[in-house]
Design a protein around this motif. Structure first.
Motif, mmCIF file in Angstrom:
data_model
loop_
_atom_site.group_PDB
_atom_site.id
_atom_site.type_symbol
_atom_site.label_atom_id
_atom_site.label_comp_id
_atom_site.label_asym_id
_atom_site.label_seq_id
_atom_site.Cartn_x
_atom_site.Cartn_y
_atom_site.Cartn_z
ATOM 1 N N LEU A 12 0.845 -1.192 0.000
ATOM 2 C CA LEU A 12 0.000 0.000 0.000
ATOM 3 C C LEU A 12 0.882 1.245 0.000
ATOM 4 O O LEU A 12 1.931 1.280 0.643
ATOM 5 C CB LEU A 12 -0.919 0.032 1.222
ATOM 6 N N SER A 14 0.238 5.801 -0.151
ATOM 7 C CA SER A 14 -0.756 6.878 -0.172
ATOM 8 C C SER A 14 -0.020 8.205 -0.193
ATOM 9 O O SER A 14 0.720 8.537 0.740
ATOM 10 C CB SER A 14 -1.669 6.796 1.048
ATOM 11 N N ILE A 70 -7.668 1.999 -4.003
ATOM 12 C CA ILE A 70 -8.650 1.364 -3.127
ATOM 13 C C ILE A 70 -9.068 2.335 -2.020
ATOM 14 O O ILE A 70 -8.359 3.286 -1.707
ATOM 15 C CB ILE A 70 -8.115 0.056 -2.505
ATOM 16 N N ARG A 71 -10.245 2.062 -1.467
ATOM 17 C CA ARG A 71 -10.804 2.913 -0.409
ATOM 18 C C ARG A 71 -10.988 2.105 0.866
ATOM 19 O O ARG A 71 -11.436 0.964 0.843
ATOM 20 C CB ARG A 71 -12.158 3.485 -0.859
ATOM 21 N N ASP A 72 -10.610 2.702 1.974
ATOM 22 C CA ASP A 72 -10.824 2.116 3.298
ATOM 23 C C ASP A 72 -11.577 3.158 4.126
ATOM 24 O O ASP A 72 -11.568 4.346 3.816
ATOM 25 C CB ASP A 72 -9.480 1.777 3.939
ATOM 26 N N TYR A 73 -12.242 2.702 5.158
ATOM 27 C CA TYR A 73 -12.872 3.676 6.052
ATOM 28 C C TYR A 73 -12.669 3.227 7.495
ATOM 29 O O TYR A 73 -12.495 2.045 7.782
ATOM 30 C CB TYR A 73 -14.358 3.853 5.741
ATOM 31 N N GLN A 74 -12.673 4.193 8.387
ATOM 32 C CA GLN A 74 -12.440 3.935 9.803
ATOM 33 C C GLN A 74 -13.555 4.580 10.615
ATOM 34 O O GLN A 74 -14.035 5.662 10.294
ATOM 35 C CB GLN A 74 -11.074 4.492 10.235
ATOM 36 N N GLU A 89 -12.572 8.409 5.714
ATOM 37 C CA GLU A 89 -12.210 7.687 4.498
ATOM 38 C C GLU A 89 -10.711 7.808 4.244
ATOM 39 O O GLU A 89 -10.129 8.879 4.401
ATOM 40 C CB GLU A 89 -12.953 8.250 3.290
ATOM 41 N N ARG A 90 -10.101 6.692 3.842
ATOM 42 C CA ARG A 90 -8.692 6.663 3.486
ATOM 43 C C ARG A 90 -8.541 5.999 2.121
ATOM 44 O O ARG A 90 -9.119 4.945 1.874
ATOM 45 C CB ARG A 90 -7.874 5.867 4.527
ATOM 46 N N TYR A 92 -5.847 4.554 -0.931
ATOM 47 C CA TYR A 92 -4.500 4.009 -1.092
ATOM 48 C C TYR A 92 -4.289 3.542 -2.533
ATOM 49 O O TYR A 92 -5.243 3.321 -3.284
ATOM 50 C CB TYR A 92 -4.283 2.806 -0.167
ATOM 51 N N SER A 129 1.499 3.750 8.002
ATOM 52 C CA SER A 129 0.941 2.408 7.840
ATOM 53 C C SER A 129 1.345 1.754 6.529
ATOM 54 O O SER A 129 0.876 0.658 6.215
ATOM 55 C CB SER A 129 -0.589 2.467 7.925
ATOM 56 N N CYS A 130 2.221 2.418 5.748
ATOM 57 C CA CYS A 130 2.600 1.920 4.415
ATOM 58 C C CYS A 130 4.112 1.720 4.320
ATOM 59 O O CYS A 130 4.831 2.561 3.747
ATOM 60 C CB CYS A 130 2.142 2.899 3.338
#
Length: 238
Positions: A12, A14, A70-74, A89-90, A92, A129-130
């Motif tokens: 990943l 970003s 890609i999309r991630d959410y927390q 929303e995050r 990457y 985180s990458c």
């Protein structure tokens, strides 16, 4: 002038040039501010340190493997009240590979290369985180020009991606390089780091130009070998 080349590859990445509240986007290629942040961290510079020498470096990047956005959410809750916080929303880039380069004074370039090989703070690809999946440092090119180095550097895409494009002896890649302000063929980005101080981060405008370069594919097949490997290729004119 000398040029330092860097390999930016990982599961990943970003590279955000802008962020709005809980939405953290990524550009499709590494940003100058992100790569200079990596170099400053490798040298152990404080976030409030002067960046003028790094900001003066000329920057370029070649997209060897574009990856997938890609999309991630927390979600989160307030620790005291238990109240739900806004969804964050995050975004990457997954499985991407880039070759980045900085051009500048030979002494500074050598110092940065030494720092990347033995970093004070471990490098990461845009966010903590990458982590990188490969060594970041590639090489130093004395008395070289940024464009020439990025045009001639070997292709660093993953072997599976090179095999996927085995029918192409020469592979076209996107190349983005910094150019003079006011270049009629350039685009402006707010990506020139002025301060990494967390109390007042500042970025100015810089101008970039995009072009396409071709690099050899080491896993390329001849047309006959490609058909022997996969006879269905005859269906599309191989």
């Amino acid at each position: 002038m000398s040029v330092l080349t860097l390999q930016l590859a990982g599961p990943l990445q970003s590279w955000g040039a802008s962020a709005r509240f809980a939405r953290r986007t990524t550009e499709f290629a590494p940003t100058k501010s992100g790569v200079l942040g990596l170099l400053a961290a490798a040298q152990g510079r404080d976030r409030r340190a002067d960046l003028s020498d790094l900001a003066a470096l000329r920057f370029g990047v070649r997209i060897d493997q574009p990856g997938t956005r890609i999309r991630d959410y927390q979600t989160a809750h307030h620790g005291d009240t238990g109240k739900s916080m806004p969804v964050s929303e995050r975004f990457y880039l997954a499985d991407a590979v880039f070759v980045a380069a900085v051009e500048g004074n030979a002494a500074l370039i050598h110092a940065l290369h030494a720092a990347v090989r033995e970093p004070v703070y471990l490098p990461y690809l845009g966010r903590r985180s990458c982590p990188p999946a490969r060594p970041v440092d590639l090489d130093i090119h004395p008395e070289a020009h940024l464009e020439d180095v990025l045009k001639t550097e070997r292709w660093h895409a993953s072997p599976w991606y090179q095999r996927r494009r085995r029918r192409e002896a020469l592979v076209p890649l996107d190349l983005i390089t910094e150019t003079e302000a006011g270049d009629a063929l350039g685009d402006s980005l707010r990506d020139q780091p002025l301060s990494f101080d967390p109390r007042h981060r500042r970025h100015g405008l810089r101008t970039v130009r995009s072009q396409t370069v071709e690099v050899p594919n080491p896993l390329a097949m001849t047309a006959a070998a490609a058909v022997d490997h996969d006879p269905t290729l005859l269906l599309d004119g191989a």
